[in-house]
Motif scaffolding. Sequence first.
Motif, PDB file in Angstrom:
ATOM      1  N   THR A 117      43.393  67.559  46.529  1.00 52.38           N
ATOM      2  CA  THR A 117      44.599  68.234  46.177  1.00 52.38           C
ATOM      3  C   THR A 117      45.669  67.219  45.487  1.00 52.38           C
ATOM      4  O   THR A 117      46.516  67.735  44.941  1.00 52.38           O
ATOM      5  N   GLU A 193      45.630  56.465  39.823  1.00 50.94           N
ATOM      6  CA  GLU A 193      45.284  56.991  41.218  1.00 50.94           C
ATOM      7  C   GLU A 193      44.226  57.857  41.265  1.00 50.94           C
ATOM      8  O   GLU A 193      43.181  57.780  42.252  1.00 50.94           O
ATOM      9  N   MET A 197      40.561  57.309  43.224  1.00 52.27           N
ATOM     10  CA  MET A 197      40.171  58.129  44.235  1.00 52.27           C
ATOM     11  C   MET A 197      38.903  58.841  43.808  1.00 52.27           C
ATOM     12  O   MET A 197      38.034  59.086  44.757  1.00 52.27           O
ATOM     13  N   LEU A 200      36.117  56.379  44.034  1.00 53.29           N
ATOM     14  CA  LEU A 200      35.635  56.276  45.280  1.00 53.29           C
ATOM     15  C   LEU A 200      34.933  57.542  46.250  1.00 53.29           C
ATOM     16  O   LEU A 200      33.820  57.192  46.759  1.00 53.29           O
TER      17      LEU A 200
ATOM     18  N   LEU B  25      52.207  56.470  46.990  1.00 50.03           N
ATOM     19  CA  LEU B  25      52.435  56.303  45.758  1.00 50.03           C
ATOM     20  C   LEU B  25      53.575  57.288  45.314  1.00 50.03           C
ATOM     21  O   LEU B  25      53.287  58.539  45.841  1.00 50.03           O
ATOM     22  N   PHE B  28      54.090  60.896  47.824  1.00 48.28           N
ATOM     23  CA  PHE B  28      52.922  61.555  48.203  1.00 48.28           C
ATOM     24  C   PHE B  28      52.992  61.132  49.755  1.00 48.28           C
ATOM     25  O   PHE B  28      51.558  60.819  50.166  1.00 48.28           O
ATOM     26  N   HIS B  98      48.520  60.376  51.270  1.00 53.38           N
ATOM     27  CA  HIS B  98      47.587  60.459  50.501  1.00 53.38           C
ATOM     28  C   HIS B  98      46.838  59.057  50.136  1.00 53.38           C
ATOM     29  O   HIS B  98      46.715  58.819  48.986  1.00 53.38           O
ATOM     30  N   SER B  99      46.833  58.241  51.244  1.00 51.01           N
ATOM     31  CA  SER B  99      46.255  56.889  51.081  1.00 51.01           C
ATOM     32  C   SER B  99      44.695  56.901  50.369  1.00 51.01           C
ATOM     33  O   SER B  99      44.148  57.779  50.595  1.00 51.01           O
ATOM     34  N   THR B 100      44.817  55.875  49.686  1.00 50.57           N
ATOM     35  CA  THR B 100      43.575  56.042  48.545  1.00 50.57           C
ATOM     36  C   THR B 100      42.034  56.077  49.270  1.00 50.57           C
ATOM     37  O   THR B 100      41.350  57.161  48.861  1.00 50.57           O
ATOM     38  N   TYR B 101      41.894  55.234  50.225  1.00 47.07           N
ATOM     39  CA  TYR B 101      40.428  55.454  50.837  1.00 47.07           C
ATOM     40  C   TYR B 101      40.419  56.468  51.789  1.00 47.07           C
ATOM     41  O   TYR B 101      39.300  57.135  51.753  1.00 47.07           O
ATOM     42  N   THR B 103      41.836  59.505  51.634  1.00 45.90           N
ATOM     43  CA  THR B 103      41.914  60.554  50.749  1.00 45.90           C
ATOM     44  C   THR B 103      40.340  60.570  50.121  1.00 45.90           C
ATOM     45  O   THR B 103      40.140  61.676  49.890  1.00 45.90           O
ATOM     46  N   HIS B 172      41.796  67.197  51.086  1.00 51.07           N
ATOM     47  CA  HIS B 172      43.165  66.996  50.877  1.00 51.07           C
ATOM     48  C   HIS B 172      43.512  65.532  51.398  1.00 51.07           C
ATOM     49  O   HIS B 172      42.988  64.577  50.538  1.00 51.07           O
TER      50      HIS B 172
END
Lengths: 232, 232, 232, 232
Positions: A117, A193, A197, A200, B25, B28, B98-101, B103, B172
């Motif tokens: 999302t 970003e 994402m 990863l 970020l 978000f 929506h923290s990177t890892y 997410t 998400h």
Amino acid sequence: MNEYQEIREKAYAANMQLPKLGLVLFTFGNASAADREKKVFAIKPSGVPYEDLSAENMVIVDFDGNTVEGNLRPSSDTKTHAVLYKHWEDIGGIVHTHSTYGTAWAQSLKPIPVYGTTHADHTTAAVPCAPPMSDEKIKGNYEYETGFQIIDHLTEQGLSYTDVEMILVGNHAPFTWGKTADKAVYNSAVVEELAKMAFLTEQIRNDVRPMKDALIQKHYERKHGVDSYYGQ
Amino acid sequence: MNEYQEIREKAYAANMQLPKLGLVLFTFGNASAADREKKVFAIKPSGVPYEDLSAENMVIVDFDGNTVEGNLRPSSDTKTHAVLYKHWEDIGGIVHTHSTYGTAWAQSLKPIPVYGTTHADHTTAAVPCAPPMSDEKIKGNYEYETGFQIIDHLTEQGLSYTDVEMILVGNHAPFTWGKTADKAVYNSAVVEELAKMAFLTEQIRNDVRPMKDALIQKHYERKHGVDSYYGQ
Amino acid sequence: MNEYQEIREKAYAANMQLPKLGLVLFTFGNASAADREKKVFAIKPSGVPYEDLSAENMVIVDFDGNTVEGNLRPSSDTKTHAVLYKHWEDIGGIVHTHSTYGTAWAQSLKPIPVYGTTHADHTTAAVPCAPPMSDEKIKGNYEYETGFQIIDHLTEQGLSYTDVEMILVGNHAPFTWGKTADKAVYNSAVVEELAKMAFLTEQIRNDVRPMKDALIQKHYERKHGVDSYYGQ
Amino acid sequence: MNEYQEIREKAYAANMQLPKLGLVLFTFGNASAADREKKVFAIKPSGVPYEDLSAENMVIVDFDGNTVEGNLRPSSDTKTHAVLYKHWEDIGGIVHTHSTYGTAWAQSLKPIPVYGTTHADHTTAAVPCAPPMSDEKIKGNYEYETGFQIIDHLTEQGLSYTDVEMILVGNHAPFTWGKTADKAVYNSAVVEELAKMAFLTEQIRNDVRPMKDALIQKHYERKHGVDSYYGQ
């Protein structure tokens, strides 16, 4: 006051955001802001460190790439900016960076799939990756052709520049744009970003599939649709 | 003093922790703090940059998702918060980022296995990943259904919201909660760290197995059991 | 002046280095400094945030793990520190963190191979990884047994604690030590960097081999040998 | 004023840039600046923390590696610097770091391929990786031989030190150089970024190929060719 003061200030502010957002090393990036009525834009001078930038040393260039005002040479990517401004009437800012993850995807020649999302909040399409140009174009008017490479690839993918405000130029790096220079900067942080994402996600699961269409549409519409309910 | 001042302050403080902890970020993410007696919560207004937030512009919303006080539109995820507060009596705060890892794991639709004591210090279960909803629910009352998706998935996994204070919503991103908004913020930083460690662990060893149960129980109990001896 | 003031100050300074070096999230780590004559050490109180620490609230504990002075409960890992101080006469400081990359290697139950001179500058051996303990020991005097697990694993590997000042405890995280608490902190940053470099090395080349022995010996000797010529 | 004041200042400034650019942990790096007329260079003293450095404690060394002025022992890598200055007449600065990604590539014994324009903006060649030396050389005059290893490997690859200002020493780490110490520092940040981007590129696509030659030449020429149009 200089007649281009407003876009000078906007371009300066946009450029200064890039190192703060961790999107550029040294001078590896440039932002511009357009005055659509005067058909000119203000852009970072080439190779000048961010700490030496000012609104005053932004270079004013017309939509054919000719310097209109300024003593410094404009960014080496100026013609790419000019082509996009000339052909896309609704954009007011452009940003180019070599941000790490976005550049890695560009180097892999792969579009960034819609895995979540966070992506669909910004666009319903994979972030496109324009293929490298022919040797002839590379040896010719390279930066000018890069602009057309971007425009043509979007068209080939059936995408509109108002729906997808970011692209990877294959083997090179991301370009982003928007109604304003600020929005283009925002988009350049977003594509970095999304790139991180997605990288990863594929590492965690090598058989990952893009997100289902209903969810893509829902998130895009709630932020950008006629009945959007995100923001104020 | 405003009757909701206390939760306004708590929600404001919780939201401001998110960028400091590197979990968001731009805009978000969102945090809320509940007043369980008044059956309302204070939540971040939608799309407002963190630097413009104040206790005063937090929006007060009841547990059915109706705005009770405030001139700004609440976070687009407000109904998800409302559903959780309404159904889980013992929580006082919720955080969504929506923290990177975290997410990236959500995008891979995989729960985060218990690979080490850092994880077991917080919960004995894998961090669950709720599957994406049916197209019907997505097109319907989406954020409201997201709340039920979270509740139902925990139930299906045989988990209690007091034992597992974090979940990934498939495609998400993470949601976390806790007795207080502060604890929910803490949990959102924890799930990001667990997500990063688990990603690296699987990269280092592709046949890695979850940690043995005795060690999981030991670490959880020393921090949360009746004979816990962690903390003061 | 308090008779333990010196180790209080040292333990405090060592603990405060951990967040600065990016080695701990919240309270996930602890450092101690020993007074070998008095056979006691100062250690971080359990679960207290780093910003609330002071030399005064360090807890003084003897080498059997009994609190000698202090109103706060010492770190939950105190008995592990006590066992190491009691059995290893030449160490003056111990650090335990859940640093991200070191913990990922510990979770993978793999020692960190000697892939380069950065590693050999500190030790000629792979950073050992002690296996998880038996369920019996885990359910018993867990932290005390962790100390013996560390000591026994070094012995089994034919390693001396003066030659290898760092270990991974399987499924848990790194422990480091040294002549001083400062050196133990230094070693905890080193093991994290070695862990990150080794992770990347294996990703770049999946058939990578440890560095040749002559180069391992050379780098270790130039920094630690009788004819060392590194430093002042 | 000290007759070496200028290179002292340059070497000091260059060394201080390394931690700011995130290229060194503790004392894992060194920079030097040469006075080509006096045939000496100023270099960081060995093992001295960056916060204790000053222009005054830089050590002055001649091109054979003998200390000319200074009370501190020079960097343990001094002889490598001396060999390069002696044999490469056009360089004024050298930097050695153990930066994380560059070191990981060195540990994998692989050159960094030209995957994109970020790389080609700096050199048309893969960043070379010199193989580890014979045991005999390692046990002999190691740092001196490292200088020759660098020189010989460039020659074997048909590369000129003016075209490629960076190399990986296998199992060790990057060395960079340039007309000035500042340029050498710049190159050390560049090689780290190229190393990170190339690592990510290969992870995203395991069958990635180097960028086409026309694009490599174009980007190098626009920055370094006789008709270059980058910078002022």
